[in-house]
Motif scaffolding. Structure first.
Motif: not given
Length: 375
Positions: A15-25, A27-29, A34-35, A236-246
């Motif tokens: 799910d590429l939209s999940a990758v994009g959402d994670n990138l935005r999260a 960057r905001a964090h 971001v590399m 690890s602590q989930a300090t930001l919202a992440l969506r699994p992509a695979l």
């Protein structure tokens, strides 16, 4: 005639939209560029499709492990700055330059090697200086890097784009090692100021650093596994919202009843306690699905978690449905992902297999077709 590859009943869905959402999260964090790290086939998600999507989503730079990965991205039309993070192999230096890839320079000898090739080609090299602050992998030790930095700053053929190190223990927020590495890196970077050289991009944070250590964010962060919605470590602590992509899904290809006392799979290590129903799934360790999940992993099938029965084979494994369970040929089976409100995460599989999420993701090989959604 149908394509037998696309008809294989097992596939990875990204799910590429999940990758994009994670990138935005991310960057905001962190609030800095971001590399996106896409080495190892984008952690099993697909190097070129993921890199193209990250470029479309505005990622600032990309990072790969080997020059071959960088060349593949250039040939796919990716124009972003790409840093090759791995150590230099001398005969390949010209390839870095021809494909406009940024080079990790990890010693004075490597600097001279890059300078020599750049001069011969008449092309300036863009380099990142690697400082070892405790990983002991590649890089000049932080306590003896002054001469290295001075030589790089004086180079006639190398432009210093960045200076960086790698965190050894940032996946665990309780480790004191991260603070020590931050201090050592700051001391190393101070050499630029002492000699009056411009400060290049300072980057230190990997996924663990992004999650747990704001002091590592500096001018740029290098998230890898969290871009794909997976935590790097049980600590690890989930300090930001992440969506699994695979997701990894398959289908039932065989169903039978095994009588009480019957054994299943190689070695006859699993024995049916009662008459039970067994389904066969066409995925195995030849696809990168861990053999360590033998008699301990689970799948989702018809709204139930079903345990793996016996050893995982090269190309298939069996699951125990119990005496009353039902399955039909071609029923969907979820090995990684969600089904009817339940989920199997990569982190769950890694724990059951006694390994880390990185190994699970990067082990899923090209024998499994990949499909992309949301991009």
């Amino acid at each position: 005639m149908s394509d037998p590859v696309t008809q294989r009943p097992s596939r990875i869905v990204v799910d590429l939209s999940a990758v994009g959402d994670n990138l935005r999260a991310i960057r905001a964090h962190v609030g800095v560029p971001v590399m996106g790290i896409v080495k190892a086939n984008a952690y099993g998600h697909g190097l070129v499709p993921v890199a193209r999507h990250l470029e479309a989503c505005g990622v600032d730079r990309l990072g790969v492990a080997f020059v071959e990965e960088g060349i593949a991205l250039r040939r796919a039309g990716i124009r972003l700055p790409i840093l090759v993070l791995g150590g230099i192999f001398g005969p390949q230096v010209a390839d870095y330059l021809r494909h406009e890839l940024e080079i990790t320079v990890s010693s004075l000898d490597k600097l001279r090697q890059v300078e020599s090739v750049a001069e011969a080609l008449g092309q300036r090299a863009r380099v990142h200086l690697k400082i070892d602050t405790g990983m002991e992998r590649i890089g000049v030790h932080s306590y003896s890097c002054a001469g290295f930095i001075e030589a790089a700053a004086a180079s006639r053929w190398c432009d210093i784009v960045g200076v960086y190190s790698h965190l050894a223990c940032a996946d665990d927020p309780g480790s004191p090692m991260t603070d020590r590495q931050v201090e050592r890196f700051a001391e190393a970077c101070a050499h630029f100021t002492r000699i009056g050289a411009p400060m290049p991009l300072r980057h230190l944070a990997n996924s663990g650093g992004v999650l747990h250590a704001p002091g590592t964010w500096l001018d740029l962060v290098r998230p890898g596994i969290i871009l794909y919605g997976v935590l790097p470590d049980p600590a690890s602590q989930a300090t930001l919202a992440l969506r699994p992509a695979l997701s990894l899904v398959s289908r039932v290809v065989y169903f039978k009843v095994v009588r009480a006392g019957g054994t299943v799979s190689y070695g006859a290590t699993w024995t049916a306690a009662t008459d039970t129903r067994i389904a066969t799934i066409p995925v195995g360790y030849g696809d990168g699905y861990p053999r360590a999940l033998s008699s301990r992993g689970e799948v989702l099938l018809r709204e139930h978690r079903r345990p793996i029965a016996g050893r995982v084979c090269m190309d298939q494994f069996m699951v125990d449905l119990g005496p009353d369970g039902t399955a039909y040929n071609e029923d969907e089976v979820v090995l990684v992902g969600r089904q009817d409100g339940q989920a199997i995460r990569v982190e769950d599989i890694a724990r059951q297999a006694g390994t880390i999420p990185y190994e699970i993701l990067t082990g899923l090989n090209e024998r499994i077709p990949r499909a992309y959604v949301g991009g």
